[in-house]
Write an enzyme that holds these catalytic residues in place. Structure first.
Site, PDB file in Angstrom:
ATOM      1  N   ALA A 152       0.860  -1.186   0.000  1.00  0.00           N
ATOM      2  CA  ALA A 152       0.000   0.000   0.000  1.00  0.00           C
ATOM      3  C   ALA A 152       0.893   1.231   0.000  1.00  0.00           C
ATOM      4  O   ALA A 152       2.066   1.170   0.387  1.00  0.00           O
ATOM      5  CB  ALA A 152      -0.896  -0.020   1.229  1.00  0.00           C
ATOM      6  N   GLY A 163       0.439  -4.982   0.855  1.00  0.00           N
ATOM      7  CA  GLY A 163      -0.764  -5.008   0.012  1.00  0.00           C
ATOM      8  C   GLY A 163      -0.500  -5.657  -1.338  1.00  0.00           C
ATOM      9  O   GLY A 163      -1.431  -6.183  -1.965  1.00  0.00           O
ATOM     10  N   GLU A 212      -0.811  -9.264  -0.734  1.00  0.00           N
ATOM     11  CA  GLU A 212      -2.237  -9.504  -0.478  1.00  0.00           C
ATOM     12  C   GLU A 212      -3.050  -9.458  -1.766  1.00  0.00           C
ATOM     13  O   GLU A 212      -3.972 -10.250  -1.967  1.00  0.00           O
ATOM     14  CB  GLU A 212      -2.755  -8.467   0.538  1.00  0.00           C
ATOM     15  N   GLU A 266       4.509  -5.146   7.097  1.00  0.00           N
ATOM     16  CA  GLU A 266       3.779  -4.082   7.802  1.00  0.00           C
ATOM     17  C   GLU A 266       4.274  -3.881   9.231  1.00  0.00           C
ATOM     18  O   GLU A 266       4.259  -2.762   9.753  1.00  0.00           O
ATOM     19  CB  GLU A 266       2.272  -4.401   7.822  1.00  0.00           C
TER      20      GLU A 266
HETATM   21  N1  CO8 Z   1       4.565   3.165  -0.612  1.00  0.00           N
HETATM   22  C1  CO8 Z   1       4.991   4.353  -1.091  1.00  0.00           C
HETATM   23  N2  CO8 Z   1       6.165   4.497  -1.767  1.00  0.00           N
HETATM   24  C2  CO8 Z   1       6.920   3.408  -1.946  1.00  0.00           C
HETATM   25  C3  CO8 Z   1       6.543   2.146  -1.458  1.00  0.00           C
HETATM   26  C4  CO8 Z   1       5.301   2.036  -0.761  1.00  0.00           C
HETATM   27  N3  CO8 Z   1       4.850   0.882  -0.288  1.00  0.00           N
HETATM   28  N4  CO8 Z   1       7.519   1.244  -1.780  1.00  0.00           N
HETATM   29  C5  CO8 Z   1       8.449   1.933  -2.450  1.00  0.00           C
HETATM   30  N5  CO8 Z   1       8.106   3.232  -2.557  1.00  0.00           N
HETATM   31  C6  CO8 Z   1       8.831   4.325  -3.208  1.00  0.00           C
HETATM   32  C7  CO8 Z   1      10.030   4.750  -2.391  1.00  0.00           C
HETATM   33  O1  CO8 Z   1       9.661   5.666  -1.384  1.00  0.00           O
HETATM   34  C8  CO8 Z   1      10.909   5.349  -3.461  1.00  0.00           C
HETATM   35  O2  CO8 Z   1      10.411   6.636  -3.745  1.00  0.00           O
HETATM   36  P1  CO8 Z   1      11.433   7.897  -3.854  1.00  0.00           P
HETATM   37  O3  CO8 Z   1      12.274   7.586  -5.065  1.00  0.00           O
HETATM   38  O4  CO8 Z   1      10.531   9.073  -4.044  1.00  0.00           O
HETATM   39  O5  CO8 Z   1      12.244   7.914  -2.595  1.00  0.00           O
HETATM   40  C9  CO8 Z   1      10.639   4.489  -4.674  1.00  0.00           C
HETATM   41  O6  CO8 Z   1       9.390   3.847  -4.430  1.00  0.00           O
HETATM   42  C10 CO8 Z   1      11.686   3.403  -4.879  1.00  0.00           C
HETATM   43  O7  CO8 Z   1      11.801   2.670  -3.671  1.00  0.00           O
HETATM   44  P2  CO8 Z   1      13.204   2.429  -2.918  1.00  0.00           P
HETATM   45  O8  CO8 Z   1      14.148   3.528  -3.198  1.00  0.00           O
HETATM   46  O9  CO8 Z   1      12.897   2.126  -1.486  1.00  0.00           O
HETATM   47  O10 CO8 Z   1      13.692   1.107  -3.699  1.00  0.00           O
HETATM   48  P3  CO8 Z   1      14.678  -0.013  -3.165  1.00  0.00           P
HETATM   49  O11 CO8 Z   1      14.983  -0.868  -4.336  1.00  0.00           O
HETATM   50  O12 CO8 Z   1      15.817   0.595  -2.418  1.00  0.00           O
HETATM   51  O13 CO8 Z   1      13.832  -0.863  -2.081  1.00  0.00           O
HETATM   52  C11 CO8 Z   1      11.873  -2.026  -1.279  1.00  0.00           C
HETATM   53  C12 CO8 Z   1      12.749  -1.622  -2.499  1.00  0.00           C
HETATM   54  C13 CO8 Z   1      12.661  -2.967  -0.371  1.00  0.00           C
HETATM   55  C14 CO8 Z   1      10.668  -2.737  -1.824  1.00  0.00           C
HETATM   56  C15 CO8 Z   1      11.481  -0.744  -0.489  1.00  0.00           C
HETATM   57  O14 CO8 Z   1      10.970   0.216  -1.408  1.00  0.00           O
HETATM   58  C16 CO8 Z   1      10.439  -0.980   0.568  1.00  0.00           C
HETATM   59  O15 CO8 Z   1      10.751  -1.502   1.618  1.00  0.00           O
HETATM   60  N6  CO8 Z   1       9.176  -0.555   0.297  1.00  0.00           N
HETATM   61  C17 CO8 Z   1       8.107  -0.627   1.263  1.00  0.00           C
HETATM   62  C18 CO8 Z   1       7.633  -2.046   1.464  1.00  0.00           C
HETATM   63  C19 CO8 Z   1       6.550  -2.084   2.528  1.00  0.00           C
HETATM   64  O16 CO8 Z   1       6.777  -1.821   3.680  1.00  0.00           O
HETATM   65  N7  CO8 Z   1       5.330  -2.455   2.109  1.00  0.00           N
HETATM   66  C20 CO8 Z   1       4.181  -2.553   3.009  1.00  0.00           C
HETATM   67  C21 CO8 Z   1       3.372  -1.297   2.970  1.00  0.00           C
HETATM   68  S1  CO8 Z   1       2.027  -1.296   4.161  1.00  0.00           S
HETATM   69  C22 CO8 Z   1       0.804  -2.230   3.411  1.00  0.00           C
HETATM   70  O17 CO8 Z   1       0.965  -2.694   2.315  1.00  0.00           O
HETATM   71  C23 CO8 Z   1      -0.491  -2.426   4.192  1.00  0.00           C
HETATM   72  C24 CO8 Z   1      -1.621  -2.944   3.318  1.00  0.00           C
HETATM   73  C25 CO8 Z   1      -2.939  -2.774   4.034  1.00  0.00           C
HETATM   74  C26 CO8 Z   1      -4.136  -2.450   3.103  1.00  0.00           C
HETATM   75  C27 CO8 Z   1      -4.259  -1.020   2.724  1.00  0.00           C
HETATM   76  C28 CO8 Z   1      -5.503  -0.712   1.901  1.00  0.00           C
HETATM   77  C29 CO8 Z   1      -5.422   0.633   1.213  1.00  0.00           C
END
Ligand code: CO8
Length: 259
Positions: A66, A110, A113, A133
């Site tokens: 998400a 998400g 999911e 999460e």
């Molecule tokens: N949300 C928003 N932005 C994101 C997300 C995300 N989930 N994942 C990546 N991005 C963005 C980064 O902020 C970055 O943006 P910017 O260039 O502006 O800084 C860009 O995408 C590239 O990401 P990274 O630089 O972090 O790329 P890496 O290759 O270094 O890392 C990862 C890749 C490991 C995947 C890392 O991006 C990461 O850890 N992402 C988040 C993963 C995460 O925690 N996901 C869970 C989110 S919570 C959730 O999903 C709850 C669901 C519940 C339902 C909701 C219903 C609406």
């Protein structure tokens, strides 16, 4: 075909393909993205020429979860009083037609999911699944604690949800989360072959098979078997069942009419 901001929707023969298209954010799933996916599913489900729906992302990410930037400032009342997650967020899971997730790269939170809402998950050898999460001080909210546990069992689901670690494609296949692993550069061609094969089948029979399997997650065995028997008998009202068996006997391919 409607114009969407965050996804691309195409029909390729009898297959509908929904491609998440927020590459700069690793296909982070904002409320807008979930809404567009739901609308695309509405459209493809209503389209009589479509027999299977594929959901995919790009090479680096199916979806990294998400949209954390969108969620961060929200409060309890806003999240609680808006039942968007139940109503539109789960739309892929309520689709009557068969669905296949083609997962390459990250399928996190998400994203994992969303993949699990599909009937079949095909993973590229680069796929990484996880429910991180907990590392954000929250928990899965759109099926992660429920569908993941049913797919891979309690211990591994706890492991993933409590540590936030990722599992690779091999572990995901070993655990039963994904049905097949294919080389990254062949992911879409392999998935399209599978989806086209499904779309060639009798659609009502495919929908009945899907419905019966999904009942296995909701009912005791005796009830599930009863549902299966009733649906099996229902196939005897289908022209496609009559044609399918006749085609077997006459050693030819059946001509399904989806009736
Ligand atoms: N949300 C928003 N932005 C994101 C997300 C995300 N989930 N994942 C990546 N991005 C963005 C980064 O902020 C970055 O943006 P910017 O260039 O502006 O800084 C860009 O995408 C590239 O990401 P990274 O630089 O972090 O790329 P890496 O290759 O270094 O890392 C990862 C890749 C490991 C995947 C890392 O991006 C990461 O850890 N992402 C988040 C993963 C995460 O925690 N996901 C869970 C989110 S919570 C959730 O999903 C709850 C669901 C519940 C339902 C909701 C219903 C609406």
């Amino acid at each position: 075909m409607k114009a969407f901001e965050h996804i691309i929707v195409e029909t390729r023969g009898k297959v509908g393909v929904i491609t998440l298209n927020r590459p700069k954010m690793l296909n982070a799933l904002s409320f807008g993205v979930f809404g567009e996916i739901a609308t695309a599913v509405d459209d493809l489900e209503a389209n009589d020429s479509i027999g299977c729906i594929v959901l995919t992302g790009n090479e680096k990410a199916f979806a990294a979860g998400a949209d954390i930037k969108e969620m961060q400032p929200k409060g309890f009342i806003e999240m609680f009083s808006n039942d968007f997650i139940a109503i539109r967020g789960d739309r892929v899971a309520t689709c009557r037609k068969p669905t296949v997730a083609a997962v390459s790269g990250y399928a996190l939170g998400g994203g994992c999911e969303l993949a699990m809402m599909c009937d079949i998950i095909i993973a590229s050898d680069t796929a990484k699944f996880g429910q991180p999460e907990i590392t954000l001080g929250t928990i899965p909210g759109i099926g992660g604690t429920q569908r993941l546990t049913r797919a891979i069992g309690k211990s591994k689901a706890m492991d993933l949800c409590l540590t936030g670690r990722m599992m690779d494609a091999a572990e995901a296949e070993r655990s039963g989360l994904v049905s097949r692993i294919v080389p990254s550069d062949k992911l879409m061609s392999e998935v399209m072959t599978i989806a086209e094969k499904i779309a060639e089948m009798s659609l009502p029979a495919a929908e009945m098979a899907k419905r019966a399997i999904n009942r296995a997650f909701e009912t005791p065995l005796s009830e599930g078997l009863q549902v299966e028997r009733d649906l099996f008998r229902s196939t005897f009202a289908l022209e496609d069942r009559l044609e399918g068996m006749a085609a077997f006997i006459e050693k030819r391919k059946p001509a399904n009419k989806n009736r």
